[in-house]
Design a protein around this motif. Structure first.
Motif, PDB file in Angstrom:
ATOM      1  N   ILE A  41       0.834  -1.206   0.000  1.00 51.57           N
ATOM      2  CA  ILE A  41       0.000   0.000   0.000  1.00 51.57           C
ATOM      3  C   ILE A  41       0.866   1.252   0.000  1.00 51.57           C
ATOM      4  N   ASP A  42       1.913   1.252   0.819  1.00 49.86           N
ATOM      5  CA  ASP A  42       2.763   2.433   0.931  1.00 49.86           C
ATOM      6  C   ASP A  42       3.564   2.692  -0.342  1.00 49.86           C
ATOM      7  N   GLU A  43       4.116   1.633  -0.940  1.00 48.26           N
ATOM      8  CA  GLU A  43       5.019   1.805  -2.070  1.00 48.26           C
ATOM      9  C   GLU A  43       4.298   1.864  -3.419  1.00 48.26           C
ATOM     10  N   ILE A  44       3.218   1.126  -3.559  1.00 48.18           N
ATOM     11  CA  ILE A  44       2.543   1.029  -4.860  1.00 48.18           C
ATOM     12  C   ILE A  44       1.196   1.742  -4.859  1.00 48.18           C
ATOM     13  N   ASP A  45       0.452   1.622  -3.756  1.00 45.78           N
ATOM     14  CA  ASP A  45      -0.916   2.136  -3.676  1.00 45.78           C
ATOM     15  C   ASP A  45      -1.742   1.657  -4.875  1.00 45.78           C
ATOM     16  N   PRO A  46      -1.810   0.326  -5.086  1.00 43.87           N
ATOM     17  CA  PRO A  46      -2.537  -0.190  -6.254  1.00 43.87           C
ATOM     18  C   PRO A  46      -4.039   0.014  -6.110  1.00 43.87           C
ATOM     19  N   LEU A  47      -4.729   0.058  -7.224  1.00 41.44           N
ATOM     20  CA  LEU A  47      -6.184   0.187  -7.174  1.00 41.44           C
ATOM     21  C   LEU A  47      -6.807  -1.081  -6.594  1.00 41.44           C
ATOM     22  N   GLY A  48      -6.158  -2.219  -6.837  1.00 46.15           N
ATOM     23  CA  GLY A  48      -6.622  -3.475  -6.277  1.00 46.15           C
ATOM     24  C   GLY A  48      -5.521  -4.172  -5.499  1.00 46.15           C
ATOM     25  N   LEU A  49      -5.858  -4.729  -4.341  1.00 44.14           N
ATOM     26  CA  LEU A  49      -4.921  -5.546  -3.562  1.00 44.14           C
ATOM     27  C   LEU A  49      -5.696  -6.743  -3.025  1.00 44.14           C
ATOM     28  N   VAL A  50      -5.271  -7.940  -3.453  1.00 43.33           N
ATOM     29  CA  VAL A  50      -6.021  -9.157  -3.153  1.00 43.33           C
ATOM     30  C   VAL A  50      -5.106 -10.199  -2.527  1.00 43.33           C
ATOM     31  N   ILE A  51      -5.506 -10.727  -1.379  1.00 38.31           N
ATOM     32  CA  ILE A  51      -4.864 -11.905  -0.811  1.00 38.31           C
ATOM     33  C   ILE A  51      -5.477 -13.118  -1.511  1.00 38.31           C
ATOM     34  N   LYS A  52      -4.640 -13.949  -2.107  1.00 42.51           N
ATOM     35  CA  LYS A  52      -5.152 -15.024  -2.964  1.00 42.51           C
ATOM     36  C   LYS A  52      -6.113 -15.962  -2.236  1.00 42.51           C
ATOM     37  N   ASN A  53      -5.894 -16.165  -0.939  1.00 36.52           N
ATOM     38  CA  ASN A  53      -6.807 -17.042  -0.192  1.00 36.52           C
ATOM     39  C   ASN A  53      -8.217 -16.473  -0.103  1.00 36.52           C
ATOM     40  N   ASP A  54      -8.369 -15.170  -0.351  1.00 38.64           N
ATOM     41  CA  ASP A  54      -9.702 -14.539  -0.342  1.00 38.64           C
ATOM     42  C   ASP A  54     -10.422 -14.712  -1.679  1.00 38.64           C
ATOM     43  N   LEU A  55      -9.690 -15.161  -2.694  1.00 39.04           N
ATOM     44  CA  LEU A  55     -10.196 -15.069  -4.057  1.00 39.04           C
ATOM     45  C   LEU A  55     -11.079 -16.265  -4.421  1.00 39.04           C
ATOM     46  N   GLY A  56     -12.256 -15.959  -4.934  1.00 42.11           N
ATOM     47  CA  GLY A  56     -13.173 -16.952  -5.481  1.00 42.11           C
ATOM     48  C   GLY A  56     -13.843 -16.349  -6.698  1.00 42.11           C
ATOM     49  N   PHE A  57     -14.782 -17.052  -7.271  1.00 40.04           N
ATOM     50  CA  PHE A  57     -15.437 -16.560  -8.490  1.00 40.04           C
ATOM     51  C   PHE A  57     -16.101 -15.206  -8.244  1.00 40.04           C
ATOM     52  N   GLU A  58     -16.931 -15.132  -7.207  1.00 44.18           N
ATOM     53  CA  GLU A  58     -17.681 -13.900  -6.961  1.00 44.18           C
ATOM     54  C   GLU A  58     -16.762 -12.739  -6.616  1.00 44.18           C
ATOM     55  N   SER A  59     -15.728 -13.001  -5.793  1.00 43.89           N
ATOM     56  CA  SER A  59     -14.829 -11.910  -5.414  1.00 43.89           C
ATOM     57  C   SER A  59     -13.982 -11.451  -6.589  1.00 43.89           C
ATOM     58  N   MET A  60     -13.640 -12.368  -7.504  1.00 44.61           N
ATOM     59  CA  MET A  60     -12.882 -11.982  -8.696  1.00 44.61           C
ATOM     60  C   MET A  60     -13.727 -11.080  -9.595  1.00 44.61           C
ATOM     61  N   ILE A  61     -14.984 -11.440  -9.765  1.00 43.29           N
ATOM     62  CA  ILE A  61     -15.893 -10.615 -10.580  1.00 43.29           C
ATOM     63  C   ILE A  61     -16.094  -9.257  -9.918  1.00 43.29           C
ATOM     64  N   LEU A  62     -16.266  -9.259  -8.594  1.00 41.93           N
ATOM     65  CA  LEU A  62     -16.455  -8.001  -7.866  1.00 41.93           C
ATOM     66  C   LEU A  62     -15.218  -7.124  -7.988  1.00 41.93           C
ATOM     67  N   ALA A  63     -14.037  -7.742  -7.846  1.00 37.20           N
ATOM     68  CA  ALA A  63     -12.792  -6.984  -7.978  1.00 37.20           C
ATOM     69  C   ALA A  63     -12.679  -6.364  -9.365  1.00 37.20           C
ATOM     70  N   LEU A  64     -12.956  -7.160 -10.381  1.00 37.43           N
ATOM     71  CA  LEU A  64     -12.864  -6.682 -11.756  1.00 37.43           C
ATOM     72  C   LEU A  64     -13.839  -5.539 -12.003  1.00 37.43           C
ATOM     73  N   ASP A  65     -15.086  -5.704 -11.594  1.00 34.90           N
ATOM     74  CA  ASP A  65     -16.100  -4.674 -11.802  1.00 34.90           C
ATOM     75  C   ASP A  65     -15.718  -3.387 -11.080  1.00 34.90           C
ATOM     76  N   THR A  66     -15.221  -3.520  -9.861  1.00 39.04           N
ATOM     77  CA  THR A  66     -14.838  -2.356  -9.071  1.00 39.04           C
ATOM     78  C   THR A  66     -13.678  -1.609  -9.717  1.00 39.04           C
ATOM     79  N   ILE A  67     -12.675  -2.361 -10.166  1.00 42.32           N
ATOM     80  CA  ILE A  67     -11.490  -1.739 -10.755  1.00 42.32           C
ATOM     81  C   ILE A  67     -11.814  -1.108 -12.104  1.00 42.32           C
ATOM     82  N   ILE A  68     -12.657  -1.746 -12.901  1.00 42.01           N
ATOM     83  CA  ILE A  68     -13.074  -1.160 -14.174  1.00 42.01           C
ATOM     84  C   ILE A  68     -13.681   0.230 -13.947  1.00 42.01           C
TER      85      ILE A  68
END
Length: 222
Positions: A108-135
């Motif tokens: 967060i400090d060095e990159i401040d990316p629009l998206g930051l995801v811990i892979k263990n949190d990732l599933g179909f719905e969260s991937m779609i939500l992440a994509l929609d949010t970032i778009i």
């Protein structure tokens, strides 16, 4: 004409790249089409970013990958910095297996990316939500990142885009039972989420209108 979005995926596991592509292809908005570009290590990621004229709209970058010692590129974070320099319009999402607080804070400090995801949190719905949010140009942090930030920074409460939508409609005076008419979430999930937000804010037992007022005062609304 459908909108085309160029997606760069950088991960050293081809089956993970294919999994991301399979999910993205199921994106519900059929007015959007995706063109995919791939890299499997820091070297091919460097070539895709620095040595290619191709512009990317979104980049999903794994943090841990085989390094490119010749150019001093050792992580997805290094590739993110190259994207920020060479393709500044690209929206960046970093994905990592590391949920340690120091790693999350460092990204967060060095990159401040629009998206930051811990892979263990990732599933179909969260991937779609992440994509929609970032778009939409909005920030997406996965559940573990949000929990870390809430534990570390008590003066500010972090919630995801669904929680912000719930707070938005509560502020508009919409009953929580009716919120599923506006967003794709069950009324039981709305109830659970709003009660969790009350706990985070330290106002358990308050009314929904009081919750909305506090959330507005804390800058948590859309």
């Amino acid at each position: 004409m459908p909108q085309n979005i160029n997606v760069l995926i950088v991960d050293d596991h081809p089956f993970i790249i294919q999994g991301y592509k399979n999910v993205i292809k199921l994106f519900p908005n059929k007015n959007i089409e995706f063109t995919f570009y791939e890299a499997i290590d820091c070297k091919s990621g460097f070539e895709a970013i620095v040595e290619s004229d191709q512009q990317y709209d979104i980049a999903f970058l794994d943090v841990s990958m085989p390094t490119y010692e010749e150019k001093g590129i050792k992580t997805g974070e290094d590739l993110a910095k190259l994207l920020q320099k060479h393709k500044p319009d690209c929206k960046i999402a970093l994905l990592t297996m590391h949920s340690e607080s120091l790693k999350v804070q460092s990204i967060i400090d060095e990159i401040d990316p629009l998206g930051l995801v811990i892979k263990n949190d990732l599933g179909f719905e969260s991937m779609i939500l992440a994509l929609d949010t970032i778009i939409k140009g909005e920030r997406y942090y996965s559940d573990s990142v949000i929990k870390y930030l809430n534990n570390q920074q008590k003066e500010k409460v972090y919630v995801d885009i669904i929680d912000k939508q719930i707070l938005h409609y509560l502020n508009k005076g919409v009953n929580y039972d009716d919120i599923p008419l506006y967003i794709t979430i069950s009324s039981s999930s709305v109830k659970t989420r709003k009660e969790n937000i009350k706990v985070l804010l330290g106002i358990s037992g308050c009314s929904d209108s009081e919750l909305a007022a506090v959330a507005k005062d804390r800058g948590m609304l859309l």
